[in-house]
Design a protein around this motif. Structure first.
Motif, PDB file in Angstrom:
ATOM      1  N   ARG A 171      -5.850 -34.247 -36.797  1.00 47.12           N
ATOM      2  CA  ARG A 171      -7.198 -34.835 -36.892  1.00 47.12           C
ATOM      3  C   ARG A 171      -7.147 -36.101 -37.756  1.00 47.12           C
ATOM      4  O   ARG A 171      -7.799 -37.107 -37.444  1.00 47.12           O
ATOM      5  N   THR A 172      -6.326 -36.063 -38.809  1.00 44.84           N
ATOM      6  CA  THR A 172      -6.177 -37.257 -39.652  1.00 44.84           C
ATOM      7  C   THR A 172      -5.503 -38.381 -38.865  1.00 44.84           C
ATOM      8  O   THR A 172      -5.937 -39.541 -38.908  1.00 44.84           O
ATOM      9  N   ALA A 188     -11.586 -37.539 -40.451  1.00 45.12           N
ATOM     10  CA  ALA A 188     -10.866 -36.454 -39.773  1.00 45.12           C
ATOM     11  C   ALA A 188     -11.747 -35.224 -39.561  1.00 45.12           C
ATOM     12  O   ALA A 188     -11.630 -34.528 -38.547  1.00 45.12           O
TER      13      ALA A 188
END
Ligand SMILES: Cc1ncc(COP(=O)(O)O)c(C=O)c1O
Length: 506
Positions: A171-172, A188
């Motif tokens: 997600r980051t 994120a």
């Protein structure tokens, strides 16, 4: 292998007879298929808690009647040639059973829907099917290295449930990629990793749709979205598109839950939503309370001008749900995509994802996270962008060589383009058929994974060409055959090629 057999020591039949009947039943119902190795008598006796002799005698009788076959040291197998008489008996019983089953009342199916076309329907020598990746461009060496790298430091990756919204590292990495690439202010924790854009659409539908909810889509639109909304029995409101993308002035004045659109490269027409319409659309969303679902399926491939800022980048009011996929940049078989959600929708979306499947597979996420964070994704994107650009240029060149000033749209980005046929050409469906007879797949609107809600101006006159999966030699050969097909068609009608209308490459 343990067999689903249970014996009743207090039953009327002997244990050996019960075992014989049950094994015979398993063989005849194909629970044990011909050629299957049955457990050694010692093991089966231990499983059933009976003497080995009981099993040996049952096996011997099954062998004598032709159901089993002992192959010396290899073991005992289910026979390939089962005795005809017993099959007939069983077939009779099965028919009785089927009749009885037919009489049982059944729950009616709650689901009603049709599946979208995602693969080419034909087996054609030169296939310009839309949105396909070239398997030779998959970054196999990097992927193999990253899989090994990730597996070397695996701890509980395979054994534990994780955050259903996705692996924090992925997600980051996605957020870090989207900020500069698409001009989005994204963190994120707004991202939910999904199994491709299609699962993302399902998740949105689960959040916002119930029977009768009003949803706006483009006309024409992506089949996977149109059919999905239809399966929820939503009231789907098609809004036309033109050269500036969705005709925002035709949006309903109120009452829609969301609009689904492909603003960077309209599917399938290839138009880009103008800046003026983007602002108007966001204003409409704010006034009506509708969400805007920005399906950004192929925006990684922009060939002219600067990368476009995503609608979500312009959004000040948390109206936009952004839908991304790695299907077009890395591979559709990976089934990895993501949603970027306005904050109020993050928790509900995480819950839906948990209810759907408890989160995306860990290994795929871990590898994708490394792929992006290591810079390999950017390198890969640059490489395939160069390749697709060369293929697009080759396609445009071939079309011009054979047909003069062709009117095209969707050439600035993506993996396919649209050719608006001159009036004196056969209709697009007709030309599709003529090309297919010569082994070439080109697609009219209704056949190329697009949905026409009716009344669409492009249905008869526009032909679509996906170019990402064919190299230049094949593109030239394929277009040459389309030209042959057209020449034959014109000869048969006694007409000749008139100069085509002026080009308006967009
Ligand atoms: C406009 C559009 N949205 C969504 C998808 C689905 O992509 P995915 O493979 O990520 O489910 C496609 C696939 O072709 C598409 O063209």
């Amino acid at each position: 292998m343990e067999l689903p057999v249970s014996l009743d020591p207090s039953g009327r039949q002997s244990l050996q007879r019960q075992l014989f009947d049950q094994l015979r039943g398993l063989i005849l119902s194909a629970g044990l298929r011909p050629g299957t190795l049955v457990p050694p008598s010692r093991l089966l006796a231990r499983q059933l808690g009976v003497s080995r002799n009981t099993v040996v005698l049952a096996y011997e009788r099954l062998s004598a009647e032709g159901y089993l076959q002992a192959r010396s040291a290899l073991g005992t197998f289910v026979s390939h040639d089962l005795p005809d008489s017993s099959l007939r008996v069983d077939a009779g019983r099965a028919a009785d059973g089927a009749a009885a089953r037919r009489q049982l009342p059944r729950s009616s199916l709650a689901f009603r829907g049709r599946a979208q076309a995602v693969v080419s329907p034909g087996n054609l020598e030169f296939d310009f099917w839309l949105g396909r990746l070239d398997p030779t461009l998959f970054p196999l060496a990097a992927w193999r290295r990253l899989v090994n790298q990730v597996l070397e430091r695996v701890d509980s990756g395979f054994t534990e449930y994780r955050d259903p919204a996705g692996l924090p590292e992925l997600r980051t990495a996605i957020a870090d990629h989207l900020r500069p690439a698409r001009g989005m202010k994204v963190e994120a924790d707004q991202i939910v990793v999904v199994a491709g854009a299609q699962e993302g659409l399902n998740l949105i539908a689960r959040l916002l749709l119930r029977e009768g909810t009003r949803v706006v889509t483009e006309n024409p639109s992506y089949q996977g979205a149109a059919y999905l909304f239809e399966s929820y029995r939503a009231e789907v409101i098609p809004v036309p598109v033109d050269e500036d993308g969705l005709c925002v002035d035709a949006l309903p004045p109120a009452g829609a839950a969301f609009v689904h659109l492909t603003p960077s490269h309209q599917y399938p027409m290839g138009f880009t939503l103008s800046r003026e319409r983007r602002l108007k659309l966001l204003d409409w969303a704010l006034r009506t309370g509708a969400y805007v679902v920005e399906d950004d399926y192929d925006s990684d491939f922009r060939y002219r001008g600067s990368p476009l800022m995503a609608l979500m980048g312009l959004d000040q009011a948390e109206s936009v749900i952004y839908l991304g996929t790695f299907s077009k940049s890395v591979g559709a078989g990976l089934r990895v995509g993501y949603l970027v959600l306005p904050r109020p929708l993050v928790e509900p979306a995480r819950t839906v994802k948990a209810l759907l499947d408890n989160g995306h597979p860990w290994l795929d996420q871990a590898v994708m996270a490394e792929f992006i964070a290591s810079g390999a994704y950017d390198t890969h994107l640059r490489k395939i962008r160069r390749t697709y650009l060369a293929r697009r240029d080759c396609l445009i060149d071939s079309l011009r060589n054979h047909f003069g000033d062709v009117a095209l749209s969707g050439t600035d980005s993506g993996m396919h383009l649209a050719w608006h046929l001159p009036a004196h050409f056969p209709s697009a469906p007709e030309l599709q058929g003529l090309a297919a007879e010569r082994g070439v797949g080109v697609y009219s609107l209704r056949s190329g994974a697009a949905h026409d809600f009716g009344g669409c101006a492009y249905s008869e006159s526009t032909l679509f060409f996906g170019y990402s999966c064919l190299d230049e030699t094949r593109i030239r050969a394929g277009i040459g055959r389309v030209a042959d097909a057209l020449r034959d068609w014109q000869r048969a009608r006694g007409t000749s090629l008139r100069p085509a209308r002026a080009c308006s490459g967009r």
